[in-house]
Design a protein around this motif. Structure first.
Motif, PDB file in Angstrom:
ATOM      1  N   PRO A  77       0.662  -1.412   0.241  1.00 18.84           N
ATOM      2  CA  PRO A  77      -0.617  -0.011  -0.265  1.00 18.84           C
ATOM      3  C   PRO A  77       0.700   1.235  -0.258  1.00 18.84           C
ATOM      4  N   ASN A  78       2.231   1.088  -0.129  1.00 11.15           N
ATOM      5  CA  ASN A  78       2.637   2.687  -0.632  1.00 11.15           C
ATOM      6  C   ASN A  78       2.657   2.956  -1.466  1.00 11.15           C
ATOM      7  N   LEU A  79       2.164   4.266  -1.205  1.00 13.05           N
ATOM      8  CA  LEU A  79       1.529   5.684  -2.076  1.00 13.05           C
ATOM      9  C   LEU A  79       3.346   6.090  -2.757  1.00 13.05           C
ATOM     10  N   SER A  80       2.955   5.993  -4.554  1.00 12.06           N
ATOM     11  CA  SER A  80       3.898   6.886  -4.939  1.00 12.06           C
ATOM     12  C   SER A  80       3.748   8.337  -6.280  1.00 12.06           C
ATOM     13  N   ASN A  81       4.854   8.296  -6.557  1.00  8.28           N
ATOM     14  CA  ASN A  81       4.326   9.884  -7.296  1.00  8.28           C
ATOM     15  C   ASN A  81       3.108   9.168  -8.802  1.00  8.28           C
ATOM     16  N   LEU A  82       3.929   7.963  -8.871  1.00  8.20           N
ATOM     17  CA  LEU A  82       2.922   7.291 -10.247  1.00  8.20           C
ATOM     18  C   LEU A  82       1.519   7.130 -10.074  1.00  8.20           C
ATOM     19  N   ASP A  83       1.079   6.630  -8.467  1.00  7.24           N
ATOM     20  CA  ASP A  83      -0.372   6.990  -8.697  1.00  7.24           C
ATOM     21  C   ASP A  83      -0.997   7.967  -8.798  1.00  7.24           C
ATOM     22  N   ALA A  84      -0.715   9.030  -8.612  1.00  7.25           N
ATOM     23  CA  ALA A  84      -1.540  10.174  -9.081  1.00  7.25           C
ATOM     24  C   ALA A  84      -1.843  10.019 -10.650  1.00  7.25           C
ATOM     25  N   HIS A  85      -0.849   9.549 -11.219  1.00  6.03           N
ATOM     26  CA  HIS A  85      -1.409   9.617 -12.787  1.00  6.03           C
ATOM     27  C   HIS A  85      -1.323   8.369 -13.872  1.00  6.03           C
ATOM     28  N   TYR A  86      -1.622   7.329 -13.119  1.00  4.94           N
ATOM     29  CA  TYR A  86      -1.559   5.838 -13.421  1.00  4.94           C
ATOM     30  C   TYR A  86      -1.604   5.187 -12.629  1.00  4.94           C
ATOM     31  N   ASP A  87      -2.522   3.606 -13.152  1.00  8.01           N
ATOM     32  CA  ASP A  87      -3.543   2.972 -12.741  1.00  8.01           C
ATOM     33  C   ASP A  87      -2.355   1.605 -12.310  1.00  8.01           C
ATOM     34  N   ILE A  88      -1.464   1.560 -11.132  1.00  7.83           N
ATOM     35  CA  ILE A  88      -0.271   1.177 -11.247  1.00  7.83           C
ATOM     36  C   ILE A  88      -0.794  -0.251 -10.289  1.00  7.83           C
ATOM     37  N   PRO A  89      -0.414  -1.624 -11.283  1.00 10.41           N
ATOM     38  CA  PRO A  89      -1.000  -2.894 -10.501  1.00 10.41           C
ATOM     39  C   PRO A  89       0.118  -3.403  -9.190  1.00 10.41           C
ATOM     40  N   THR A  90      -0.609  -3.890  -8.318  1.00 10.03           N
ATOM     41  CA  THR A  90      -0.359  -4.124  -6.391  1.00 10.03           C
ATOM     42  C   THR A  90       1.182  -4.399  -6.060  1.00 10.03           C
ATOM     43  N   PRO A  91       1.450  -5.230  -7.891  1.00  9.07           N
ATOM     44  CA  PRO A  91       3.548  -5.309  -7.047  1.00  9.07           C
ATOM     45  C   PRO A  91       4.501  -4.353  -7.293  1.00  9.07           C
ATOM     46  N   GLY A  92       2.880  -3.380  -8.122  1.00 12.82           N
ATOM     47  CA  GLY A  92       4.515  -2.050  -8.434  1.00 12.82           C
ATOM     48  C   GLY A  92       5.233  -1.786  -9.449  1.00 12.82           C
TER      49      GLY A  92
END
Ligand code: AKG
Ligand code: FE2
Length: 415
Positions: free
Chosen positions: A142-157
């Motif tokens: 569940p750690n958030l990254s800067n990419l989460d605001a722009h992309y739907d990143i699947p769980t493995p990261g």
């Protein structure tokens, strides 16, 4: 001053005149802007200048003491850590041939109240393990990254998707490109743009972040190998909301044990250190190491052109606890000033493995990273054979072109 030469496509005399006037006006405006810049901004600008300027501040080097100006050398003092860090936490690595026995030395600079600098206490293998954690473990939900605001990143990261793709020989079994989310409408906040954009109103970034990326509104999809180059930060433990500038206490995330153990060991070893004049402390780190609770952290991933603008980390309720910061990969220049941007900052060279402990005044001082230096350590290169880290080659490829900073904070006051 040399006569300004208009571009060839401007033919008429009038056009050329207008062009010259514009150039002069721009020059004057730039000069005026520079005159009103704070000492912190001036230092950033001078350090970023590609031309060697006479105004470049001297760089403090706590590792090669002979590299310092006479003035800085006189201001650096050696202090003794209370423990061998490896005894407190095996994750610093057992001394080996690659990394000879550590000295229990730390350094202070008499102009920077509260900063304790510990020259790389890690073995090379321990640094590689930490790079692995920062990329493999800390980039996962569940750690958030800067990419989460722009992309739907699947769980493995994004990092682990990249590794999966690189290891699979079969194009068909590759993870597909990741689509960009619909861009939310940009909103302005009181001091810049909305968090999800992570672009400051100035030309620098509030976090290492790819500005062009943030400003793009296309719905393009990118492969994991392209997206990892856009990874700029992840948050650990209590997740931080960059818009409201508060931690999300309602959805606590357990702080990762390795990073936590490293930070507690540092807090213990640095307890009681400070700057003494005639047997009296001017400042001292009185925070008890055993009271330090790692609750939140940021992993910053810098590509070589990235910078981090001046800021103070003040969202923690406990500002007495030290903030512990570890550098990996390329060297950088780190600036630290005072309570406002009007204090002239000190520039420090940070190398892979170096640890800084920000206590007292340094904990609430303006700081930033104006420059990453082209200097990749040999022991982090992709061709190193490391049986302890699966697929080191991929990790080495990333870190040999990047800098990672892992910083760890206590958020709450002690009970
Ligand atoms: O990259 C660094 O060394 C500093 C990072 C930092 O100041 C932060 O994340 O708040
Ligand atoms: Fe910071």
């Amino acid at each position: 001053m040399e006569e300004l030469q208009p571009p060839a496509h401007l033919k008429s005399r009038r056009q050329k005149e207008i062009w010259r006037k514009q150039q002069l006006d721009n020059l004057k405006a730039r000069k005026k802007a520079h005159e009103t810049q704070t000492p912190f901004r001036i230092a950033e600008r001078n350090l970023q200048s590609s031309l060697p300027t006479p105004d470049q501040p001297p760089i403090v080097d706590f590792v090669n003491l002979d590299n310092n100006t006479r003035e800085n050398r006189d201001k650096i003092q050696e202090v003794e850590l209370h423990y061998d860090l490896h005894r407190l936490c095996p994750l610093f690595g057992e001394s080996d041939q690659e990394c000879p026995a550590r000295k229990q030395k730390a350094y202070i600079h008499t102009d920077i109240d509260g900063l304790i600098f510990i020259p790389n206490p890690f073995t090379a293998a321990a640094q590689r393990k930490l790079v692995y954690n920062c990329l493999h473990n800390y980039t996962q939900s569940p750690n958030l990254s800067n990419l989460d605001a722009h992309y739907d990143i699947p769980t493995p990261g994004v990092w682990n998707l990249h590794v999966t793709n690189q290891k699979s020989n079969n194009e068909d079994s590759n993870v597909d490109s990741i689509c960009r989310k619909e861009s939310p409408k940009r909103q302005k906040t009181d001091n810049g743009y909305q968090n999800s954009d992570l672009v400051n109103a100035t030309d620098q970034k509030s976090r290492p972040d790819n500005q062009n990326e943030s400003r793009k509104s296309s719905n393009s999809a990118l492969k994991p190998s392209e997206l990892v180059k856009k990874l700029r930060w992840v948050t650990l433990g209590y997740q931080y909301n960059w818009t409201t500038k508060v931690y999300d206490f309602d959805n606590p995330v357990e702080f990762p044990s390795e990073a936590g153990n490293l930070s507690v060991a540092v807090a213990k070893a640095a307890e009681g250190l400070g700057y003494k004049v005639n047997d009296e402390y001017r400042w001292q780190n009185t925070y008890r190491g055993e009271d330090f609770i790692p609750e939140a952290g940021i992993v910053n991933y810098y590509q070589l052109k990235d910078t981090l603008m001046a800021h103070v980390d003040r969202s923690e309720l406990n500002m007495e606890a030290p903030l512990i910061s570890i550098s990996l990969g390329h060297d950088c220049i780190y600036l630290i000033g005072g309570p406002t941007r009007n204090t002239t900052p000190t520039a420090i060279r940070l190398r892979s493995g170096d640890v800084m402990v920000m206590t007292g005044n340094a904990r609430s001082a303006y700081h930033g990273v104006p420059k990453i230096l082209p200097s990749a350590p040999t022991f982090l290169q992709p061709d190193i054979k490391d049986a302890q880290v699966d697929d080191w080659e991929l990790y080495g490829e990333f870190i040999s072109k990047a800098r990672i900073n892992l910083n760890i904070r206590q958020v709450n006051k002690c009970e």
